[in-house]
Enzyme design. Structure first.
Site, PDB file in Angstrom:
ATOM      1  N   GLU A   1      43.063  69.690  74.262  1.00 14.54           N
ATOM      2  CA  GLU A   1      44.164  69.468  73.292  1.00 14.54           C
ATOM      3  C   GLU A   1      44.451  70.759  72.526  1.00 14.54           C
ATOM      4  OE1 GLU A   1      41.189  69.533  72.369  1.00 14.54           O
ATOM      5  OE2 GLU A   1      41.036  69.380  70.189  1.00 14.54           O
TER       6      GLU A   1
ATOM      7  N   ASP B   1      30.901  58.916  71.195  1.00 10.23           N
ATOM      8  CA  ASP B   1      31.970  59.838  71.567  1.00 10.23           C
ATOM      9  C   ASP B   1      33.152  59.105  72.213  1.00 10.23           C
ATOM     10  OD1 ASP B   1      32.010  63.060  72.002  1.00 10.23           O
ATOM     11  OD2 ASP B   1      33.268  62.019  73.464  1.00 10.23           O
TER      12      ASP B   1
ATOM     13  N   HIS C   1      31.042  68.808  71.778  1.00  7.83           N
ATOM     14  CA  HIS C   1      30.880  67.445  71.257  1.00  7.83           C
ATOM     15  C   HIS C   1      29.510  67.291  70.566  1.00  7.83           C
ATOM     16  CE1 HIS C   1      34.353  65.592  73.584  1.00  7.83           C
ATOM     17  NE2 HIS C   1      34.278  66.842  74.017  1.00  7.83           N
TER      18      HIS C   1
END
Ligand code: UDP
Length: 486
Positions: A393, A126, A20
């Site tokens: 994911e 985020d 991230h």
């Protein structure tokens, strides 16, 4: 003469995990290169991840200066050990992730104090801070969400969350079809995050529902992708799912020099020039690069299967082994493996200069866990992929690469897990077959051509006038006009 208009000030608040922080810094630098004042909010332990990149940028004068603002990580309140301020550290301590996560959520008060004091023009926070929309609203600041994944997975995840197609199958090893998307994509139920499909309420599922709610309530979403890569899903996301989104990627392309690519994200465990010299000595497209990102790891028997497959394939390779995976060098690999492959193989223990490696013409394939950053970096470098998703994911990203873009082959992972167990081992034969399929033959050639085309499209997208460049310009204009448009 009238006074110069005030520069736009955008504040970035990335989740405390490499996957991230790295792309968020790149996004911040993209804005900074467009004369926007960019500030990243993080904590003390994570600051060096940003300062080294920012210092490098300043040194080479790339006009992408980003400022840092440090918050205190609530170590005591969260009940984590001193220094446990990012997901990679927390992951290594059994049972620590929930407490670490709690710590990240406790940053809210300090963030709000900062916003009330500084009043920036926009907050890019985020996805894992769903409350940031409310925090920004208090001070009339537009909040943008950054998920750090593809349009395809944003669409597929949302459709699966709402329509629950996995309920149509009776067991884990049955496939279900994702409805309402332009391609026929099937997934096994075992490839889904167990908490997300569980009938019982759980914290993760509640959290993801909040994430989705905040996505709708925020000013919009920044996507690290480019239109030409997944035009159907850019349309589904904005038109059918009705989200306001701007794609500005591939963001890794803001790292242009060897120094920037070599130092991105962390201090590499190998000197960047040594790495380049090794790659220079290999033939065009002859090296398989293997890395499973910053969070996933493999158990020793799996490392043995990979090692044997690599040796049997006869390919050159660079293999990134996480520290902790191969602490005991003698047992990590089959006996004599390192000695036998010392001409063909380079093992990097720790952090690899990934973008630098991928961009080298000697690299012919990327075996990846399909984290979105890695996936997009592989696409941007024009390298066909061997896909091996683990968690998050990543199984969606695999489908994009293998079935929609057709620029990679799957190794055949079936189980969603950050550290797959002995029962879920992928055998040496399957790994070797996948390596051969992307490295040699007609199918490999077709994939390579597709990958090269995508590379070209990626570069065009971020050039002046390209799709991502234009979207970034549009977003900056929207933010400049935010108060007058309301
Ligand atoms: N990365 C790197 N060197 C490493 C491991 C990871 O530079 O040894 C970078 C990689 O280039 C990518 C990020 O770390 O930008 C990992 O993000 P990704 O979404 O691929 O996976 P995650 O680590 O979040 O699972």
């Amino acid at each position: 003469m009238g006074a110069e208009p005030k520069r736009l000030h955008i504040v970035f608040f990335p989740f405390l995990a490499h996957g991230h922080m790295i792309p968020t810094l790149d996004v911040a630098r993209l804005f900074a290169a467009r004369n926007v004042e960019a500030t990243i909010i993080t904590t003390r332990v994570n600051a060096p991840r940003f300062t080294s990149a920012v210092d490098t940028g300043n040194r080479i004068g790339n006009n992408q200066t980003v400022k840092l603002e440090l918050l205190r990580f609530p170590t005591h309140e969260a009940g984590v050990p001193e220094g446990c301020e990012n997901a990679e550290i927390a992951m290594r301590i059994p049972g620590m992730m929930p407490r670490f996560f709690k710590g990240t959520q406790l940053l809210r008060e300090q963030l709000e104090q900062y916003l009330s004091r500084v009043k920036p023009n926009c907050l890019v926070a985020d996805m894992f801070y769903p409350w940031a929309t409310e925090s920004a609203n208090k001070y009339d600041i537009p909040r943008l969400v950054f998920h750090g994944t593809s349009y395809f997975s944003l669409c597929a995840q949302e459709i699966v969350r709402v329509h629950e197609p996995y309920k149509m199958v009776l067991c884990n090893n049955e496939k279900f079809t994702i409805p309402l998307i332009p391609h026929d994509i099937k997934l096994l139920r075992s490839q889904m995050c167990p908490d997300l499909i569980s009938d019982e309420d759980n914290d993760f599922r509640k959290r993801m529902d909040l994430v989705k709610k905040s996505e709708v309530e925020s000013y919009g979403v920044i996507v690290n992708s480019f239109y030409e890569l997944e035009p159907d899903y850019a349309e589904v996301y904005t038109k059918e799912l009705g989200r306001k989104a701007w794609h500005v990627g591939p963001v890794s392309l803001c790292n242009r020099s060897v120094l920037e690519k070599g130092r991105r994200g962390n201090q590499a465990s190998i000197d960047e020039h040594e790495c380049l010299t090794w790659l220079d000595s290999k033939k065009l497209a002859s090296v398989v690069y293997i890395s499973f990102g910053s969070m996933s790891s493999s158990i020793t028997p799996q490392l043995h299967e990979i090692a044997t497959a690599l040796e049997n394939s006869g390919c050159n390779f660079i293999w990134v082994v996480r520290s902790g995976e191969s602490e005991n060098h003698d047992e990590s690999f089959p006996p004599g493996f390192e000695q036998r492959t010392k001409e063909k193989g380079l093992i990097i223990r720790g952090w690899a200069p990934q973008v630098l490696i991928l961009d080298h013409e000697a690299v012919g394939a990327f075996m990846t866990h399909c984290g979105w950053n890695s996936t997009l970096e592989g696409i941007t470098a024009g390298v066909p992929m061997i896909t091996w998703p683990h968690a998050a994911e990543q199984f969606y990203n695999e489908k994009l690469v293998t079935e929609i873009l057709k620029s990679g082959v799957s190794v055949g992972a079936k189980i969603w897990s950050r550290m797959p167990s002995v029962e879920d081992l992928i055998g040496r034969e399957a790994i070797e077959i996948a390596i051969r399929e992307v490295m040699d033959g007609e199918k490999a050639e077709t994939m390579r051509l597709k990958a090269k085309w995508l590379k070209e499209m990626a570069r065009k997208a971020v050039e002046e006038g390209g799709s991502s460049y234009t979207q970034l310009s549009a977003l900056i204009e929207d933010l400049k006009n935010y108060h007058t448009q309301k």
